[in-house]
Design a protein around this motif. Structure first.
Motif, mmCIF file in Angstrom:
data_model
loop_
_atom_site.group_PDB
_atom_site.id
_atom_site.type_symbol
_atom_site.label_atom_id
_atom_site.label_comp_id
_atom_site.label_asym_id
_atom_site.label_seq_id
_atom_site.Cartn_x
_atom_site.Cartn_y
_atom_site.Cartn_z
ATOM 1 N N LYS A 28 31.612 67.785 18.111
ATOM 2 C CA LYS A 28 32.169 68.428 19.335
ATOM 3 C C LYS A 28 31.108 68.709 20.325
ATOM 4 C CE LYS A 28 36.412 68.819 18.088
ATOM 5 N NZ LYS A 28 37.781 68.545 18.847
ATOM 6 N N VAL A 29 31.688 68.679 21.827
ATOM 7 C CA VAL A 29 30.422 68.937 22.662
ATOM 8 C C VAL A 29 31.248 69.842 23.844
ATOM 9 C CG1 VAL A 29 29.062 67.114 22.428
ATOM 10 C CG2 VAL A 29 30.860 66.962 23.997
ATOM 11 N N LEU A 30 30.471 70.579 24.861
ATOM 12 C CA LEU A 30 30.897 71.304 26.088
ATOM 13 C C LEU A 30 30.693 70.213 27.007
ATOM 14 C CD1 LEU A 30 30.230 75.043 25.498
ATOM 15 C CD2 LEU A 30 32.503 73.976 25.470
ATOM 16 N N ARG A 31 31.482 69.681 27.873
ATOM 17 C CA ARG A 31 31.252 68.686 28.820
ATOM 18 C C ARG A 31 31.564 69.082 30.167
ATOM 19 N NH1 ARG A 31 34.331 63.195 27.946
ATOM 20 N NH2 ARG A 31 32.710 63.029 26.295
ATOM 21 N N THR A 32 30.584 68.812 31.012
ATOM 22 C CA THR A 32 31.005 69.112 32.608
ATOM 23 C C THR A 32 32.580 68.878 33.027
ATOM 24 O OG1 THR A 32 28.722 68.703 33.049
ATOM 25 C CG2 THR A 32 30.191 68.475 35.068
ATOM 26 N N ARG A 33 32.889 69.660 33.959
ATOM 27 C CA ARG A 33 34.225 69.448 34.065
ATOM 28 C C ARG A 33 34.430 68.165 35.176
ATOM 29 N NH1 ARG A 33 36.438 75.586 35.628
ATOM 30 N NH2 ARG A 33 37.538 76.069 33.635
ATOM 31 N N LYS A 34 35.487 67.633 35.040
ATOM 32 C CA LYS A 34 35.701 66.293 35.891
ATOM 33 C C LYS A 34 36.659 66.997 37.134
ATOM 34 C CE LYS A 34 36.817 62.094 34.407
ATOM 35 N NZ LYS A 34 37.670 61.157 33.876
ATOM 36 N N ILE A 35 36.336 66.797 38.406
ATOM 37 C CA ILE A 35 36.898 67.147 39.677
ATOM 38 C C ILE A 35 37.906 65.952 40.260
ATOM 39 C CG2 ILE A 35 36.953 68.286 41.965
ATOM 40 C CD1 ILE A 35 33.968 69.304 40.607
ATOM 41 N N LYS A 36 38.994 66.058 40.250
ATOM 42 C CA LYS A 36 39.824 65.054 40.777
ATOM 43 C C LYS A 36 39.993 65.134 42.352
ATOM 44 C CE LYS A 36 44.414 62.791 40.486
ATOM 45 N NZ LYS A 36 43.990 61.543 40.996
ATOM 46 N N LEU A 37 39.448 64.147 42.931
ATOM 47 C CA LEU A 37 39.430 64.143 44.497
ATOM 48 C C LEU A 37 40.934 63.979 44.983
ATOM 49 C CD1 LEU A 37 36.250 62.438 45.019
ATOM 50 C CD2 LEU A 37 36.531 64.766 44.934
ATOM 51 N N ASN A 38 41.208 64.870 45.919
ATOM 52 C CA ASN A 38 42.354 64.546 46.681
ATOM 53 C C ASN A 38 42.206 64.835 48.281
ATOM 54 O OD1 ASN A 38 42.523 67.421 47.072
ATOM 55 N ND2 ASN A 38 43.432 67.624 44.913
ATOM 56 N N GLN A 39 43.123 65.013 49.013
ATOM 57 C CA GLN A 39 43.359 65.187 50.483
ATOM 58 C C GLN A 39 42.476 66.670 50.851
ATOM 59 O OE1 GLN A 39 46.955 64.418 52.036
ATOM 60 N NE2 GLN A 39 47.659 66.621 51.805
ATOM 61 N N TRP A 40 42.871 67.515 49.796
ATOM 62 C CA TRP A 40 42.362 68.847 50.152
ATOM 63 C C TRP A 40 40.790 68.922 49.726
ATOM 64 C CZ3 TRP A 40 46.031 70.513 52.963
ATOM 65 C CH2 TRP A 40 47.273 69.964 52.713
ATOM 66 N N ASN A 41 40.301 68.292 48.785
ATOM 67 C CA ASN A 41 38.925 68.789 48.355
ATOM 68 C C ASN A 41 37.998 67.676 48.633
ATOM 69 O OD1 ASN A 41 39.357 66.878 46.313
ATOM 70 N ND2 ASN A 41 39.158 68.287 44.582
ATOM 71 N N SER A 42 38.476 66.491 48.996
ATOM 72 C CA SER A 42 37.471 65.373 49.191
ATOM 73 C C SER A 42 36.408 65.437 50.515
ATOM 74 C CB SER A 42 38.194 63.972 49.091
ATOM 75 O OG SER A 42 38.884 63.967 50.435
ATOM 76 N N SER A 43 36.787 66.278 51.186
ATOM 77 C CA SER A 43 35.572 66.335 52.371
ATOM 78 C C SER A 43 35.020 67.977 52.405
ATOM 79 C CB SER A 43 36.383 66.106 53.644
ATOM 80 O OG SER A 43 37.355 67.201 53.761
ATOM 81 N N GLY A 44 34.901 68.383 51.391
ATOM 82 C CA GLY A 44 34.361 69.680 51.260
ATOM 83 C C GLY A 44 33.594 70.219 49.678
ATOM 84 N N GLN A 45 33.068 71.330 49.722
ATOM 85 C CA GLN A 45 32.468 71.770 48.477
ATOM 86 C C GLN A 45 33.251 71.478 47.309
ATOM 87 O OE1 GLN A 45 33.220 74.212 50.579
ATOM 88 N NE2 GLN A 45 33.558 76.050 49.840
ATOM 89 N N TRP A 46 34.604 71.756 47.208
ATOM 90 C CA TRP A 46 35.242 71.742 46.145
ATOM 91 C C TRP A 46 35.694 70.401 45.577
ATOM 92 C CZ3 TRP A 46 34.211 75.936 44.497
ATOM 93 C CH2 TRP A 46 34.416 77.479 45.119
ATOM 94 N N GLY A 47 34.981 69.218 46.201
ATOM 95 C CA GLY A 47 34.923 67.993 45.876
ATOM 96 C C GLY A 47 33.810 67.791 44.874
ATOM 97 N N PHE A 48 32.912 68.768 44.696
ATOM 98 C CA PHE A 48 31.672 68.689 43.964
ATOM 99 C C PHE A 48 31.424 69.937 42.894
ATOM 100 C CE2 PHE A 48 30.831 66.666 48.096
ATOM 101 C CZ PHE A 48 30.553 65.549 47.694
ATOM 102 N N PHE A 49 32.270 70.894 43.004
ATOM 103 C CA PHE A 49 32.154 72.189 41.997
ATOM 104 C C PHE A 49 33.599 72.345 41.610
ATOM 105 C CE2 PHE A 49 28.688 72.359 45.311
ATOM 106 C CZ PHE A 49 27.865 72.300 44.797
ATOM 107 N N CYS A 50 33.609 72.779 40.537
ATOM 108 C CA CYS A 50 34.734 73.220 39.617
ATOM 109 C C CYS A 50 34.996 74.636 39.960
ATOM 110 C CB CYS A 50 34.730 72.823 38.306
ATOM 111 S SG CYS A 50 33.514 73.727 37.377
#
Length: 118
Positions: A28-50
């Protein structure tokens, strides 16, 4: 373009949360979170940080390098008109038995001088 980003938080993969646990029993490992891009986060910081915590960690680690991209060597200024102060008296309570004064300052941009400063 990918429809997701990995969180850029430098310690994201070290945070002990169930949604970061990946792998099969025994490895088992702890993995970095994947951030799904959508119209609300794709042009701001929440597209890069969970989370705000991951964003803060990134800023603490890379602040000097980020600021070096566009260093500020002088203060910026916005020309304004002379501020106007007004004092209003407000009444409250049964039969307006109480009152207080509140001074408000209205600040307006001087659009006739906005192109003079640069």
């Amino acid at each position: 373009m990918a429809d997701f980003n990995w969180c850029h938080g430098p310690e994201c993969h070290e945070r002990h949360t169930q949604d970061r646990v990946r792998g099969v029993k025994g490895s088992k490992v702890l993995r970095t979170r994947k951030i799904k891009l959508n119209q609300w986060n794709s042009s701001g910081q929440w597209g890069f940080f969970c989370s705000q915590g991951c964003q803060n960690d990134f800023w603490k680690k890379h602040a000097t390098e980020i600021v070096a991209i566009a260093p500020r060597t002088e203060a910026l200024e916005t020309p304004i008109l002379d501020p106007k102060r007004t004092t209003n008296t407000y009444h409250y309570g049964m039969n307006d038995q109480y009152s207080y004064n509140r001074t408000e300052t209205k600040i307006e941009v001087d659009n006739t001088r906005t192109n003079d400063i640069g």
